[in-house]
Write a protein that holds these residues in place. Structure first.
Motif, short mmCIF file in Angstrom:
data_model
loop_
_atom_site.label_atom_id
_atom_site.label_comp_id
_atom_site.label_asym_id
_atom_site.label_seq_id
_atom_site.Cartn_x
_atom_site.Cartn_y
_atom_site.Cartn_z
N TYR A 192 128.63 70.77 93.64
CA TYR A 192 127.93 71.60 94.62
C TYR A 192 126.73 72.30 93.99
O TYR A 192 125.66 72.40 94.59
CB TYR A 192 128.90 72.64 95.19
CG TYR A 192 128.34 73.42 96.35
CD1 TYR A 192 128.46 72.96 97.65
CD2 TYR A 192 127.65 74.62 96.14
CE1 TYR A 192 127.93 73.66 98.71
CE2 TYR A 192 127.12 75.33 97.20
CZ TYR A 192 127.27 74.85 98.48
OH TYR A 192 126.73 75.55 99.52
N SER A 212 125.59 67.70 99.28
CA SER A 212 126.75 68.38 98.71
C SER A 212 127.46 69.23 99.76
O SER A 212 128.69 69.30 99.80
CB SER A 212 126.33 69.25 97.52
OG SER A 212 125.33 70.18 97.90
N LYS A 213 126.71 69.87 100.64
CA LYS A 213 127.31 70.70 101.70
C LYS A 213 128.10 69.83 102.68
O LYS A 213 129.22 70.17 103.08
CB LYS A 213 126.24 71.49 102.44
CG LYS A 213 125.60 72.61 101.63
CD LYS A 213 124.60 73.38 102.49
CE LYS A 213 124.03 74.57 101.74
NZ LYS A 213 123.22 74.17 100.57
N GLU A 214 127.52 68.69 103.05
CA GLU A 214 128.18 67.81 104.02
C GLU A 214 129.49 67.24 103.47
O GLU A 214 130.49 67.13 104.18
CB GLU A 214 127.24 66.66 104.41
CG GLU A 214 126.05 67.08 105.24
CD GLU A 214 125.03 65.96 105.38
OE1 GLU A 214 124.23 66.02 106.32
OE2 GLU A 214 125.03 65.02 104.55
N LEU A 217 132.03 70.75 101.69
CA LEU A 217 132.48 71.92 102.43
C LEU A 217 133.19 71.53 103.70
O LEU A 217 132.72 70.70 104.47
CB LEU A 217 131.29 72.84 102.78
CG LEU A 217 130.58 73.47 101.60
CD1 LEU A 217 129.48 74.39 102.09
CD2 LEU A 217 131.55 74.24 100.72
N GLU A 233 126.43 80.41 95.81
CA GLU A 233 125.37 80.47 96.82
C GLU A 233 125.81 81.38 97.95
O GLU A 233 127.01 81.57 98.19
CB GLU A 233 125.07 79.07 97.35
CG GLU A 233 123.84 78.99 98.25
CD GLU A 233 123.51 77.57 98.68
OE1 GLU A 233 122.50 77.39 99.39
OE2 GLU A 233 124.26 76.64 98.34
N ILE A 235 125.01 81.71 102.08
CA ILE A 235 124.38 81.03 103.21
C ILE A 235 124.44 81.94 104.43
O ILE A 235 125.46 82.59 104.69
CB ILE A 235 125.12 79.71 103.53
CG1 ILE A 235 125.12 78.79 102.31
CG2 ILE A 235 124.48 79.00 104.71
CD1 ILE A 235 126.02 77.58 102.48
N ILE A 244 129.61 81.03 98.87
CA ILE A 244 130.27 79.85 98.34
C ILE A 244 130.75 80.20 96.93
O ILE A 244 129.95 80.47 96.04
CB ILE A 244 129.32 78.64 98.28
CG1 ILE A 244 128.61 78.43 99.62
CG2 ILE A 244 130.06 77.39 97.85
CD1 ILE A 244 129.54 78.16 100.78
N GLU A 253 134.76 79.10 100.99
CA GLU A 253 133.75 79.78 101.79
C GLU A 253 134.30 81.15 102.18
O GLU A 253 135.40 81.25 102.73
CB GLU A 253 133.42 78.98 103.04
CG GLU A 253 132.64 77.71 102.76
CD GLU A 253 132.25 77.02 104.06
OE1 GLU A 253 133.16 76.61 104.79
OE2 GLU A 253 131.05 76.91 104.33
#
Length: 284
Positions: A192, A212-214, A217, A233, A235, A244, A253
């Motif tokens: 990530y 990486s998000k798709e 997470l 991170e 968001i 994150i 998350e």
């Protein structure tokens, strides 16, 4: 850019496996390659490097590396390869391991300075720690300013603090040298943090391909949690702040308030007690 059409029969612990890859990688991408052991990840890198035979078509920036009647020699492929076991020359000191690849003292000095190794340039390889040896291996791989950097779980044997530092250094070098990088990893937080794209292999085939998000997470409901982890991170989702956080080899998350946000700093360890989404890594 890289276009791959790889075909090879593998003999693994579960019998025969057909490595069947059709892939396009854009110039400058940082690709993380994940999946179960025996899925074909290391073999894919070795075929790219020219270290293994296969029925493949490989084209890099318009140049044929492998085709029906032509296989480009290993030494003429513009790559750097960092192995899990470092693969350094124990009879050479630090700087001579780099100069063995290319007699460019200025570049060797620059790379060693960038990775805080210059003061150790005359040290024997066997006198270095694992993290220092891995830095030397990384510097050596970049001595030819390669178009393609291949990393086979380069940080898996290192502890958390050294691992985090080397992740930062690899990212800096990736950007500095404008390389296309493919890294094998089993650590979701590492992927990530570093990768712009994640590929998941299963039984010799790519089963997931996305950012990486798709890929990494996945949110499911909510629950009360209190934990310590590394903040990767923050968001903004509508009016909600989502942090994150890496805990071991999982990503979480966490919804944080505007007040909590003021005291949070990316890259630092944090302890958060709030409503959090459940662990987000599932089967990569």
């Amino acid at each position: 850019m890289i276009d791959l059409k790889i075909s090879k029969m593998l003999h693994g612990s579960h019998g025969e496996l057909h490595l069947n890859i059709n892939l396009h990688i854009n110039k400058g991408e940082f690709v993380a390659l994940s999946g179960e052991s025996g899925a074909g990840k290391t073999t894919l890198l070795r075929i790219l490097a020219g270290l293994e035979d296969s029925n493949s078509k490989i084209e890099v920036d318009g140049n044929i590396w492998q085709g029906e009647k032509y296989i480009k020699p290993i030494q003429k492929r513009d790559i750097g390869f960092v192995f899990q076991n470092y693969a350094l020359f124990p009879n050479l000191n630090v700087i001579n391991n780099l100069l063995f690849v290319k007699k460019d003292k200025e570049l060797a000095k620059y790379l060693l300075n960038l990775t805080n190794l210059y003061e150790l340039k005359n040290r024997d390889i066997n006198s270095l720690s694992g993290g220092q040896q891995q830095r030397v291996s990384l510097c050596r791989a970049l001595m030819k300013r390669p178009k393609l950097l291949l990393l086979d779980e380069p940080l898996s044997a290192l502890d958390f603090s050294i691992r985090a530092k080397l992740q930062d250094e690899i990212l800096s070098l990736h950007k500095e040298f404008e390389t296309t990088t493919i890294m094998i990893s089993h650590d979701p937080s590492e992927m990530y943090k570093m990768a712009s794209r994640v590929l998941v292999l299963k039984d010799g085939k790519i089963v997931k391909d996305g950012s990486s998000k798709e890929i990494l997470l996945k949110t499911k409901g909510s629950q009360k949690l209190s934990f310590e982890g590394l903040l990767l991170e923050i968001i903004k989702v509508d009016v909600i702040n989502v942090a994150i956080v890496s805990i071991g080899q999982q990503l979480i998350e966490v919804v944080v308030s505007n007040e909590e946000l003021k005291s949070l700093k990316i890259g630092e360890k944090v302890t958060i007690s709030t409503k959090a989404f459940t662990p987000s890594i599932v089967g990569v």
